[in-house]
Design a protein around this motif. Structure first.
Motif, mmCIF file in Angstrom:
data_model
loop_
_atom_site.group_PDB
_atom_site.id
_atom_site.type_symbol
_atom_site.label_atom_id
_atom_site.label_comp_id
_atom_site.label_asym_id
_atom_site.label_seq_id
_atom_site.Cartn_x
_atom_site.Cartn_y
_atom_site.Cartn_z
ATOM 1 N N SER A 22 0.832 -1.211 0.000
ATOM 2 C CA SER A 22 0.000 0.000 0.000
ATOM 3 C C SER A 22 0.863 1.256 0.000
ATOM 4 O O SER A 22 0.489 2.281 -0.593
ATOM 5 N N TRP A 23 2.026 1.192 0.639
ATOM 6 C CA TRP A 23 2.940 2.333 0.615
ATOM 7 C C TRP A 23 3.424 2.581 -0.815
ATOM 8 O O TRP A 23 3.461 3.728 -1.280
ATOM 9 N N ALA A 24 3.814 1.488 -1.480
ATOM 10 C CA ALA A 24 4.307 1.599 -2.853
ATOM 11 C C ALA A 24 3.242 2.184 -3.766
ATOM 12 O O ALA A 24 3.514 3.072 -4.590
ATOM 13 N N GLU A 25 2.009 1.705 -3.620
ATOM 14 C CA GLU A 25 0.917 2.194 -4.464
ATOM 15 C C GLU A 25 0.662 3.678 -4.231
ATOM 16 O O GLU A 25 0.499 4.450 -5.186
ATOM 17 N N ALA A 26 0.636 4.076 -2.958
ATOM 18 C CA ALA A 26 0.378 5.482 -2.634
ATOM 19 C C ALA A 26 1.498 6.381 -3.158
ATOM 20 O O ALA A 26 1.238 7.466 -3.715
ATOM 21 N N TYR A 27 2.743 5.939 -2.997
ATOM 22 C CA TYR A 27 3.886 6.749 -3.429
ATOM 23 C C TYR A 27 3.887 6.928 -4.944
ATOM 24 O O TYR A 27 4.149 8.027 -5.456
ATOM 25 N N GLU A 28 3.565 5.865 -5.654
ATOM 26 C CA GLU A 28 3.592 5.939 -7.117
ATOM 27 C C GLU A 28 2.373 6.696 -7.658
ATOM 28 O O GLU A 28 2.471 7.357 -8.694
ATOM 29 N N ARG A 29 1.243 6.639 -6.941
ATOM 30 C CA ARG A 29 0.083 7.442 -7.330
ATOM 31 C C ARG A 29 0.395 8.931 -7.226
ATOM 32 O O ARG A 29 -0.136 9.747 -7.985
ATOM 33 N N ALA A 30 1.270 9.262 -6.267
ATOM 34 C CA ALA A 30 1.654 10.666 -6.066
ATOM 35 C C ALA A 30 2.762 11.098 -7.027
ATOM 36 O O ALA A 30 3.237 12.238 -6.954
ATOM 37 N N GLY A 31 3.185 10.197 -7.917
ATOM 38 C CA GLY A 31 4.183 10.548 -8.920
ATOM 39 C C GLY A 31 5.595 10.120 -8.586
ATOM 40 O O GLY A 31 6.524 10.417 -9.338
ATOM 41 N N GLY A 32 5.788 9.407 -7.455
ATOM 42 C CA GLY A 32 7.120 8.948 -7.074
ATOM 43 C C GLY A 32 7.445 7.580 -7.647
ATOM 44 O O GLY A 32 6.601 6.904 -8.241
ATOM 45 N N ARG A 33 8.682 7.173 -7.446
ATOM 46 C CA ARG A 33 9.137 5.844 -7.879
ATOM 47 C C ARG A 33 9.572 5.074 -6.640
ATOM 48 O O ARG A 33 10.618 5.380 -6.054
ATOM 49 N N TYR A 34 8.757 4.106 -6.221
ATOM 50 C CA TYR A 34 9.022 3.384 -4.977
ATOM 51 C C TYR A 34 10.125 2.338 -5.138
ATOM 52 O O TYR A 34 10.926 2.124 -4.222
ATOM 53 N N TYR A 35 10.138 1.681 -6.279
ATOM 54 C CA TYR A 35 11.158 0.663 -6.539
ATOM 55 C C TYR A 35 12.205 1.214 -7.498
ATOM 56 O O TYR A 35 11.866 1.990 -8.395
ATOM 57 N N PRO A 36 13.486 0.837 -7.303
ATOM 58 C CA PRO A 36 13.988 -0.129 -6.324
ATOM 59 C C PRO A 36 14.055 0.454 -4.908
ATOM 60 O O PRO A 36 14.117 1.668 -4.726
ATOM 61 N N LYS A 37 14.054 -0.441 -3.954
ATOM 62 C CA LYS A 37 14.201 -0.091 -2.544
ATOM 63 C C LYS A 37 15.254 -1.008 -1.952
ATOM 64 O O LYS A 37 15.648 -2.018 -2.560
ATOM 65 N N LEU A 38 15.721 -0.688 -0.752
ATOM 66 C CA LEU A 38 16.694 -1.535 -0.061
ATOM 67 C C LEU A 38 15.994 -2.310 1.047
ATOM 68 O O LEU A 38 15.155 -1.770 1.777
ATOM 69 N N LEU A 39 16.366 -3.574 1.177
ATOM 70 C CA LEU A 39 15.813 -4.439 2.211
ATOM 71 C C LEU A 39 16.935 -5.112 2.974
ATOM 72 O O LEU A 39 17.789 -5.780 2.385
ATOM 73 N N CYS A 40 16.930 -4.934 4.281
ATOM 74 C CA CYS A 40 17.845 -5.656 5.175
ATOM 75 C C CYS A 40 17.006 -6.709 5.893
ATOM 76 O O CYS A 40 16.225 -6.379 6.798
ATOM 77 N N ALA A 41 17.148 -7.953 5.485
ATOM 78 C CA ALA A 41 16.305 -9.027 6.009
ATOM 79 C C ALA A 41 16.844 -10.359 5.513
ATOM 80 O O ALA A 41 17.782 -10.402 4.714
ATOM 81 N N ILE A 42 16.230 -11.444 5.974
ATOM 82 C CA ILE A 42 16.513 -12.771 5.438
ATOM 83 C C ILE A 42 15.435 -13.081 4.416
ATOM 84 O O ILE A 42 14.252 -13.109 4.759
ATOM 85 N N PRO A 43 15.790 -13.303 3.170
ATOM 86 C CA PRO A 43 14.769 -13.526 2.143
ATOM 87 C C PRO A 43 13.824 -14.685 2.480
ATOM 88 O O PRO A 43 14.252 -15.732 2.968
ATOM 89 N N PHE A 44 12.539 -14.445 2.257
ATOM 90 C CA PHE A 44 11.487 -15.462 2.393
ATOM 91 C C PHE A 44 11.372 -16.024 3.810
ATOM 92 O O PHE A 44 10.877 -17.135 3.997
ATOM 93 N N THR A 45 11.826 -15.270 4.809
ATOM 94 C CA THR A 45 11.968 -15.841 6.156
ATOM 95 C C THR A 45 11.474 -14.863 7.221
ATOM 96 O O THR A 45 12.227 -14.001 7.682
ATOM 97 N N PRO A 46 10.218 -14.992 7.660
ATOM 98 C CA PRO A 46 9.701 -14.105 8.709
ATOM 99 C C PRO A 46 10.095 -14.561 10.107
ATOM 100 O O PRO A 46 9.257 -14.923 10.939
ATOM 101 N N VAL A 47 11.402 -14.579 10.359
ATOM 102 C CA VAL A 47 11.952 -15.022 11.646
ATOM 103 C C VAL A 47 12.771 -13.883 12.237
ATOM 104 O O VAL A 47 13.645 -13.325 11.569
#
Length: 380
Positions: A84-109
């Motif tokens: 929803s953040w990405a959608e709102a930002y792009e509706r306002a004329g911004g470019r949400y992607y690419p973004k940076l992610l610090c996490a373990i891929p595919f792993t909600p731990v």
């Protein structure tokens, strides 16, 4: 003078020095796990994951701190949702992607995201985070997201200007139980009877459960489990994040920390649940079943995990997000934490307002969920 370096492949970093920063209860942050994701091409630029791992070294080249980091062109495989953040930002004329992610891929731990050597101080974490924020600003991304961080890290991230977000998962805690019946005795009579009824039904269906680890897990076991994984991921997410090669690499590189529960009927494998083991914790990850067996999901994923944790003196089982049904089986809600840096000041303010409201709602929800606890109260 400390030096910061960026790597686009985890195998460009010394495994021993990386793992010296990981700790003993964080198998998903190990070099072996992250490398298995990259070597199997589950994590790859072609799939929207470009590694940007940051490493902080001293004058001798020793790694003082490091963090898994990815430049992403989408928000799949994260479990802290910002669509929803990405959608709102792009509706306002911004470019949400690419973004940076610090996490373990595919792993909600949850676990450390700012990994530091045991000899290092909190200042090294702060220095790594400062470099991380500077890197996000330098390359001009819309945002940086640090998902499933530890609480102390999360508090420090907010001190340095990031926005805090709260979620919740369901964890089981081992209160020095000697066996499963000992755990059941901590529950109210009605909940205790319900669990015994569920376990009995699985036994009476002719299904037998077996738990495998290390070299006990053979390729035909992975073949069966991968079919289960495909079925479940197809129903839940629409497409699988992991491929068959990943599971073989997991068994080869982290076999001793892999705990695979299989359900057999007439010598045929009909279901499976995959866990990884840390020093204190059993982490439930994936489950699948090709046929519908009553209560088998609860047995394979929750009760077998509790049995294993008690037998191996583990402190807890983390059963992941979603599913109020876990509460009735002894898994209670606990908070999870993420932190977010937003480049655009106006958008940052809007996200901040949302997150403050979201924190209040989440904590109210957790209070209501705790009322469903199956454990005895002083009046019982």
């Amino acid at each position: 003078m400390p030096k910061i370096a960026q790597f686009e492949r985890i195998n460009q970093i010394d495994p021993q020095m990386w793992d010296a920063c990981v700790g003993e209860d964080n198998p998903f942050a190990t070099h072996a796990f992250l490398c298995a994701l990259e070597d199997s091409r589950c994590v790859h630029p072609d799939h929207g994951w470009l590694p940007q791992h940051l490493v902080l070294t001293d004058d001798s080249g020793q790694i003082n701190a490091c963090t898994p980091l990815y430049l992403k062109s989408h928000s799949y495989g994260e479990y802290v949702f910002d669509w929803s953040w990405a959608e709102a930002y792009e509706r306002a004329g911004g470019r949400y992607y690419p973004k940076l992610l610090c996490a373990i891929p595919f792993t909600p731990v949850s676990g450390q995201r700012l990994l530091t050597h045991a000899d290092c101080s909190t200042e090294d974490k702060k220095q790594l985070l400062t470099h991380l924020l500077a890197h996000a600003d330098k390359i001009g991304v819309s945002s940086l997201h640090i998902n499933f961080a530890q609480k102390k890290e999360w508090e420090m991230m907010q001190d340095l200007g990031m926005l805090g977000r709260i979620g919740h998962q369901y964890h089981w805690t081992n209160h020095h139980y000697e066996n499963f019946d000992d755990f059941l005795n901590a529950l109210s009579s009605r909940k205790r009877k319900a669990i015994r009824k569920e376990r009995k039904a699985v036994i009476e269906s002719g299904i037998k459960l077996t738990t495998l680890s290390g070299p006990e897990i053979q390729e035909h076991h992975w073949d069966a489990f991968y079919d289960f994984y495909l079925d479940t991921s197809g129903r839940k997410w629409g497409h699988p994040y992991l491929n068959r090669d990943f599971f073989s690499l997991l068994g080869q590189r982290l076999g001793d920390q892999t705990v695979l529960v299989l359900a057999l009927q007439d010598q045929r494998i009909v279901a499976g649940a995959l866990n990884l083991k840390g020093n204190d914790t059993l982490f439930g990850r994936y489950w699948g079943c090709l046929e519908d067996y009553r209560f088998l999901h609860f047995e394979a994923c929750y009760y077998q995990a509790i049995d294993y944790a008690i037998a191996n003196r583990l402190k807890r089982v983390e059963a992941g997000a979603q599913g109020q049904h876990k509460i009735q089986r002894g898994y209670l809600p606990v908070e999870t934490y993420s932190a977010h840096w937003i480049a655009n000041p106006s958008f940052r303010n809007a996200v901040d307002d949302f997150l403050e409201h979201d924190k209040t709602v989440n904590r109210m929800e957790m209070q209501e969920l705790m009322k469903l606890s199956p454990y005895k109260t002083d009046s019982q």
